[in-house]
Design an enzyme around this catalytic site. Structure first.
Site, PDB file in Angstrom:
ATOM      1  N   PHE A 152      40.466  45.792  33.755  1.00 17.97           N
ATOM      2  CA  PHE A 152      41.244  45.019  34.992  1.00 17.97           C
ATOM      3  C   PHE A 152      42.227  46.163  35.623  1.00 17.97           C
ATOM      4  O   PHE A 152      42.460  47.114  34.794  1.00 17.97           O
ATOM      5  CB  PHE A 152      41.949  43.877  34.426  1.00 17.97           C
ATOM      6  CG  PHE A 152      41.322  42.691  34.883  1.00 17.97           C
ATOM      7  CD1 PHE A 152      39.929  42.396  34.768  1.00 17.97           C
ATOM      8  CD2 PHE A 152      42.170  41.481  35.424  1.00 17.97           C
ATOM      9  CE1 PHE A 152      39.448  41.205  35.233  1.00 17.97           C
ATOM     10  CE2 PHE A 152      41.525  40.403  35.879  1.00 17.97           C
ATOM     11  CZ  PHE A 152      40.219  40.365  35.789  1.00 17.97           C
TER      12      PHE A 152
ATOM     13  N   GLN B 265      52.306  37.587  45.611  1.00 18.51           N
ATOM     14  CA  GLN B 265      51.449  38.755  45.396  1.00 18.51           C
ATOM     15  C   GLN B 265      50.244  38.471  46.305  1.00 18.51           C
ATOM     16  O   GLN B 265      49.944  37.404  46.452  1.00 18.51           O
ATOM     17  CB  GLN B 265      50.970  38.772  43.829  1.00 18.51           C
ATOM     18  CG  GLN B 265      49.642  39.712  43.561  1.00 18.51           C
ATOM     19  CD  GLN B 265      49.243  39.645  42.163  1.00 18.51           C
ATOM     20  OE1 GLN B 265      48.673  38.955  41.770  1.00 18.51           O
ATOM     21  NE2 GLN B 265      49.974  40.671  41.495  1.00 18.51           N
TER      22      GLN B 265
ATOM     23  N   HIS C   9      46.316  39.329  46.707  1.00 17.61           N
ATOM     24  CA  HIS C   9      45.201  39.740  46.119  1.00 17.61           C
ATOM     25  C   HIS C   9      44.216  40.763  46.997  1.00 17.61           C
ATOM     26  O   HIS C   9      44.189  40.365  47.979  1.00 17.61           O
ATOM     27  CB  HIS C   9      44.345  38.667  45.432  1.00 17.61           C
ATOM     28  CG  HIS C   9      43.362  39.269  44.549  1.00 17.61           C
ATOM     29  ND1 HIS C   9      42.235  39.865  44.802  1.00 17.61           N
ATOM     30  CD2 HIS C   9      43.430  38.944  42.982  1.00 17.61           C
ATOM     31  CE1 HIS C   9      41.716  40.104  43.539  1.00 17.61           C
ATOM     32  NE2 HIS C   9      42.143  39.490  42.703  1.00 17.61           N
TER      33      HIS C   9
ATOM     34  N   LEU D 139      38.631  33.412  46.287  1.00 19.90           N
ATOM     35  CA  LEU D 139      39.022  34.604  45.736  1.00 19.90           C
ATOM     36  C   LEU D 139      37.571  35.041  44.925  1.00 19.90           C
ATOM     37  O   LEU D 139      36.825  34.600  44.462  1.00 19.90           O
ATOM     38  CB  LEU D 139      39.903  34.361  44.388  1.00 19.90           C
ATOM     39  CG  LEU D 139      40.099  35.712  43.499  1.00 19.90           C
ATOM     40  CD1 LEU D 139      40.852  36.488  44.048  1.00 19.90           C
ATOM     41  CD2 LEU D 139      40.924  35.118  42.266  1.00 19.90           C
TER      42      LEU D 139
ATOM     43  N   GLU E  84      39.140  40.041  40.299  1.00 21.48           N
ATOM     44  CA  GLU E  84      39.359  41.490  39.976  1.00 21.48           C
ATOM     45  C   GLU E  84      38.189  42.170  39.072  1.00 21.48           C
ATOM     46  O   GLU E  84      37.993  43.179  38.961  1.00 21.48           O
ATOM     47  CB  GLU E  84      40.743  41.636  39.410  1.00 21.48           C
ATOM     48  CG  GLU E  84      41.050  42.912  39.061  1.00 21.48           C
ATOM     49  CD  GLU E  84      42.491  42.918  39.144  1.00 21.48           C
ATOM     50  OE1 GLU E  84      43.130  42.429  39.904  1.00 21.48           O
ATOM     51  OE2 GLU E  84      43.232  43.765  38.100  1.00 21.48           O
TER      52      GLU E  84
ATOM     53  N   ARG F 243      47.554  45.471  41.902  1.00 21.49           N
ATOM     54  CA  ARG F 243      47.193  44.811  42.979  1.00 21.49           C
ATOM     55  C   ARG F 243      47.973  44.955  44.383  1.00 21.49           C
ATOM     56  O   ARG F 243      47.544  45.022  45.226  1.00 21.49           O
ATOM     57  CB  ARG F 243      47.298  43.096  42.672  1.00 21.49           C
ATOM     58  CG  ARG F 243      46.140  42.707  41.756  1.00 21.49           C
ATOM     59  CD  ARG F 243      46.296  41.402  41.411  1.00 21.49           C
ATOM     60  NE  ARG F 243      44.959  40.879  40.610  1.00 21.49           N
ATOM     61  CZ  ARG F 243      45.049  39.579  39.872  1.00 21.49           C
ATOM     62  NH1 ARG F 243      45.827  39.021  40.065  1.00 21.49           N
ATOM     63  NH2 ARG F 243      44.007  39.435  39.115  1.00 21.49           N
TER      64      ARG F 243
ATOM     65  N   HIS G 228      48.157  35.288  46.908  1.00 17.37           N
ATOM     66  CA  HIS G 228      47.310  34.925  45.842  1.00 17.37           C
ATOM     67  C   HIS G 228      48.151  34.364  44.617  1.00 17.37           C
ATOM     68  O   HIS G 228      47.946  33.504  44.027  1.00 17.37           O
ATOM     69  CB  HIS G 228      46.431  36.258  45.058  1.00 17.37           C
ATOM     70  CG  HIS G 228      45.848  35.842  43.829  1.00 17.37           C
ATOM     71  ND1 HIS G 228      44.710  34.883  43.821  1.00 17.37           N
ATOM     72  CD2 HIS G 228      45.890  36.514  42.597  1.00 17.37           C
ATOM     73  CE1 HIS G 228      44.399  34.717  42.523  1.00 17.37           C
ATOM     74  NE2 HIS G 228      45.249  35.620  41.888  1.00 17.37           N
TER      75      HIS G 228
ATOM     76  N   ARG H  83      52.509  40.897  39.154  1.00 15.98           N
ATOM     77  CA  ARG H  83      51.789  40.666  38.135  1.00 15.98           C
ATOM     78  C   ARG H  83      50.436  41.348  38.052  1.00 15.98           C
ATOM     79  O   ARG H  83      49.910  41.610  38.903  1.00 15.98           O
ATOM     80  CB  ARG H  83      51.422  39.068  38.319  1.00 15.98           C
ATOM     81  CG  ARG H  83      50.614  38.775  37.009  1.00 15.98           C
ATOM     82  CD  ARG H  83      50.286  37.216  37.222  1.00 15.98           C
ATOM     83  NE  ARG H  83      49.346  36.660  38.326  1.00 15.98           N
ATOM     84  CZ  ARG H  83      48.012  36.759  38.154  1.00 15.98           C
ATOM     85  NH1 ARG H  83      47.482  37.508  37.153  1.00 15.98           N
ATOM     86  NH2 ARG H  83      47.384  36.317  39.319  1.00 15.98           N
TER      87      ARG H  83
END
Lengths: 660, 242
Positions: free
Chosen positions: A141, A255, A257, A267, A270, A301, A373, A409
């Site tokens: 990730f 955040q 995304h 979504l 990731e 991100r 996100h 995050r």
């Protein structure tokens, strides 16, 4: 007047709330969970890609441990997180995942032998050792040193949520859905439960408890373009804010995304990039290596989202009726991999866009653009989960600012936080409920209930002219346009002013139906003013923060300013009459950090205004580490000397790994 | 440049069981269809612009949470992933799912039913083993984990029950969703229950022996779960008990 008494009241039935409820129930407390929707429908189910925990089982995660997970999390947060909390978290995450395995989450497991993986667009062979066969597997990730994200294909949140929800049923937790908390019961800076509306009958009830834990998720729906479910409106955080006592932390930390699909905003995990998927532009060119030569598509991100928008601004976006977008190409992973590990992604793309991402070449590319996100901000709590200002009020998961994520995050750290916080905070919360009494008079409770009844009746009888749907839509547009990925002083100031106007207007509503039960417009009418207050916390916090940190990016203040801004924004709403929040700040002390501020390793270099304490503390850390290493101390002892932390239960025990 | 969008009609059965003054009735809404329009988008547009009192349930709007089952032109589907363009006549009739308690209009109480089902089939790991979570986890054969995951993909949306004739005849029938849950735990190495234990839960006509194998469940499952196979498998297992 209907009054329900319990020991422990949990508001919100996603992963965090349910895990906390299990902790309370297991300690013998009478525990009630309230949820807007059947708990298995919570937004936790939408977490696709996985959960970070440093098990270090598979080849690409060998040598992983708490220290590496800690460092990745702190860097990801752009040094905004509480490092003690990050330590508590990384130490408990391996336990959480092993507990979930025992509760039935069918984690994808290590298969011994050779397999092919795509790394940096190249086919690579990875060979798993025989002694690891059958242990929990992990994938790559963004922003992580090792492959640390454990998963069940791309339905990780779903399998976790079902296991924990069923575990709550097994332990006889009293789970009540279609119940909405609309106001907290509190007196003398102490919380005693909530006034709750039954979403079927419309009846108001008081839930009185020794302790209350809010776990209602984030506030993504303040934005128009968001990956969040429609219930993620931040109401739990707003309830805390409306007490006038409890504070919210870092609400401007939002955040975006990189890869929601256009236009629906659903979504695409990731895991697409973690497994080797690429981002391409209008010319089919893979552009991320041009901006981020080291981490490429797998920088954090905030960085990837900004680079994508930068590239679109440079004229490299793909024009569409829904605005410019870029492409996400996973076809290079091969059909077999996609149909096994990215099945939901394929399904979403096929159903909503008519694109099969396993088809090679341009035809299989999926249109993506960064969208809201995750909410790093939330109810500001201590490491034990209790509000800094209101006793008996706890929070865990996305609704809280614990503060594990600071200003950004990492992917895979959110579902991980839900269960880990549910374990840690759930236990501290249960201890509080076991050791405290309800000390509020029934007269006070009925007064609170009547106030809310009068408020709701006032709404349906209101003779104003304003339409609540229009106000909500305008708020969401303002947040997208002026409080989005790229921010500046002028737009933020405009946003604050217009949001204040909307808040005024939201007091003059006209509702079509006068029904008190099951009236969707009435629900909007009491939620939207709460959402506007949160939006004002986000916009004003962002306006005041004259620096760029993590996901908060000011085009008029491009540097991370540790000298002036190494602090958390705290917002409170002092009076019902106020049109904007009151802001104060909480310093983040470098002198107690295990890892003083430095360069993240991705994003632009030389963009920090340093704090004088950083190098001093770094020297201290280096010296102490060297001395202790020379004295033969291990990494656990050194860590403890640098920055000690506590955990409940036996969570402080060392995590065993096969590689030990 | 863009072609004119067509006008579609969405006809919805409206009824509020808590309001005895109004009978169930169909209400037609006309709206302009936009490219890629789903029923999620269409219904929100109707609520915002035409009928603020229209009730329905959506949460994830991505086909993941299972909230929005409804009967669309006679077939139970997840509304959020149903495109209006799939209906060439441009007339779409929406009914609430049968088999569940009606809350209002298109909103039904699947949560209550699924909770009861979960408790009835004890839809959790049953074991006497204590797990030490500080120690390395028990190994699971990767293939077995995959098979369990395959069945664990059920989102308890209720479409299988809305398409089930047995459920009409036997109100207490546990449904494909319940039988699938049992099959899932039967396969899970963490679960210590024996076939005899499962027989206690589903070894009757409200359980696996009630199924008439009409398989509406398999036809309508939005996750394409192998329901036919698993019901047959559980039936063979249960027949061999005793």
């Amino acid at each position: 007047m209907k009054v329900h008494y319990c020991d422990a009241l949990v508001i919100g039935g996603g992963l965090a709330g349910l895990r906390a409820s299990v902790a309370a129930q297991k300690k013998g407390l009478n525990t009630i969970v309230l949820s807007l929707v059947p708990v298995k429908r919570s937004h936790s189910a939408a977490a696709q890609g996985g959960m970070q925990a440093s098990l270090g089982n598979s080849k690409m995660s060998e040598g992983d441990n708490e220290d590496l997970h800690f460092a990745d999390t702190v860097k990801g947060s752009d040094w905004g997180c509480d490092q003690k909390v990050a330590r508590m978290f990384v130490h408990t995450a391996p336990k959480a995942i092993r507990e979930l395995a025992a509760w039935g989450v069918p984690w994808t497991r290590v298969q011994e032998g050779a397999r092919t993986a795509i790394i940096n667009a190249k086919q690579t062979t990875i060979t798993e050792d025989q002694d690891r066969h059958g242990l929990i597997m992990s994938r790559d990730f963004g922003g992580t040193k090792k492959w640390r994200t454990c998963y069940t294909a791309d339905a990780t949140g779903h399998t976790m949520l079902f296991s924990v929800a069923n575990e709550a049923l097994k332990h006889d937790v009293d789970v009540r859905d279609r119940k909405e908390a609309i106001s907290l019961i509190h007196e003398n800076n102490r919380c005693y439960g909530a006034i709750v509306r039954d979403l079927i009958t419309g009846e108001l009830e008081a839930y009185v408890s020794k302790g209350t834990c809010i776990a209602t998720g984030g506030y993504g729906r303040l934005y128009k373009s968001t990956t969040n479910a429609v219930i993620c409106e931040g109401i739990g955080a707003a309830l805390a804010l409306e007490t006038g006592v409890a504070t919210l932390g870092n609400m401007e930390a939002v955040q975006f995304h990189p890869t929601p699909i256009v236009p629906s905003g659903i979504l695409l995990t990731e895991g697409c990039r973690g497994d080797g998927g690429l981002l391409r532009d209008v010319d089919g060119h893979r552009f991320m290596p041009d901006y981020e030569p080291e981490k490429k598509e797998l920088a954090s991100r905030d960085v990837v989202s900004r680079r994508m928008m930068e590239h679109i601004r440079n004229g490299k976006g793909v024009p569409s009726p829904y605005g410019d977008h870029l492409w996400l190409d996973i076809s290079i992973l091969g059909r077999e991999h996609i149909e096994k590990n990215l099945r939901d992604v394929q399904e979403i793309s096929q159903v909503f866009n008519g694109i099969d991402p396993a088809v090679e070449g341009e035809k299989g590319w999926m249109p993506v653009r960064p969208m809201q996100h995750y909410s790093m901000g939330g109810i500001r709590i201590n490491p034990t989960g209790e509000s800094q200002n209101m006793a008996g009020l706890f929070s865990c998961g996305e609704s809280a600012c614990w503060d594990l994520h600071g200003f950004n995050r990492l992917g895979g750290n959110s579902v991980s936080e839900t269960v880990v916080a549910g374990m840690i905070i759930g236990n501290y919360f249960a201890d509080f409920c076991a050791n405290n009494d309800v000390e509020i008079s029934t007269a006070t409770i009925s007064k609170k209930l009547e106030e809310q009844q009068t408020y709701l009746e006032g709404l349906v009888k209101g003779q104003g002219t304003e339409n609540v749907f229009k106000i909500k839509e305008r708020m969401q547009e303002i947040m997208d346009d002026k409080v989005g990925i790229f921010r500046d002083g002028k737009n933020l100031a405009d946003a604050v002013e217009e949001l204040k106007e909307l808040l005024e207007r939201s007091k003059k509503l006209k509702i079509a139906s006068t029904k008190m039960h099951n009236n969707p417009e009435l629900e909007e009418a009491y939620r939207v003013p709460k959402m506007l207050k949160l939006a004002l916390c986000v916009a004003k916090g962002a306006r005041e923060r004259t620096e760029s940190r993590g996901a908060h990016y000011r085009e008029d203040f491009l540097k991370r300013d540790d000298e002036n801004w190494l602090k958390r924004t705290l917002t409170s709403w002092k009076s019902d009459e106020d049109l904007e929040p009151t802001i104060t700040y909480e310093d983040i002390d470098i002198k107690t950090m295990e890892m003083p501020p430095a360069f993240r390793g991705y994003g632009a270099k030389g963009m920090t205004i340093e704090h004088e304490d950083a190098s001093v503390r770094q020297a201290e850390v280096d010296n102490l580490t060297k001395e202790m290493q020379a004295a033969g101390k291990d990494r656990h002892e050194i860590q403890e000397a640098l920055m000690d932390f506590d955990l409940p239960m036996n969570y402080k025990q060392k995590n065993e790994r096969v590689g030990d | 440049m863009s072609q004119a969008n067509r006008e579609i009609t969405i006809s919805i059965l409206k009824y509020d069981p808590q309001d005895k003054t109004v009978e169930p009735r169909f209400v037609d809404y006309k709206l302009e269809e936009t490219p890629g329009m789903t029923l999620f988008i269409a219904l929100n547009s109707i609520r915002s612009n035409q009928d603020a009192d229209l009730s329905y349930d959506f949460v994830c709007r991505a086909g993941i949470c299972g909230s929005c089952g409804m009967v669309v032109n006679g077939k139970p589907v997840l509304a959020c992933r149903t495109l209006t363009s799939t209906y060439p006549e441009g007339v779409i009739t929406l009914l609430p799912m049968p088999a569940f308690e009606l809350i209002k209009d298109l909103s039904v109480n699947t949560g209550k039913w699924m909770d009861e089902m979960s408790k009835r089939v004890e839809s959790w790991i049953v074991t006497n083993e204590e797990t030490d979570i500080s120690k390395v986890e028990a190994k699971v054969e990767p293939k077995v984990a995959e098979e369990v995951f395959e069945l664990d993909r059920c989102i308890e949306c209720g479409l299988c029950l809305a398409s089930c004739a047995t459920k009409l005849m036997r109100p207490n029938f546990v449904g494909a969703v319940g039988l699938n849950r049992v099959a899932r735990f039967q396969m899970d190495p963490h679960d210590q229950r024996t076939d005899e234990d499962f027989y206690e839960l589903i070894g009757d006509d409200d359980g696996v022996f009630g199924c008439m194998s009409l398989l509406g469940c398999e036809d309508h499952c939005p996750k394409n779960l192998p329901l036919q196979n698993k019901i047959a498998y559980m039936r063979r297992k249960m027949v061999s008990v005793k």
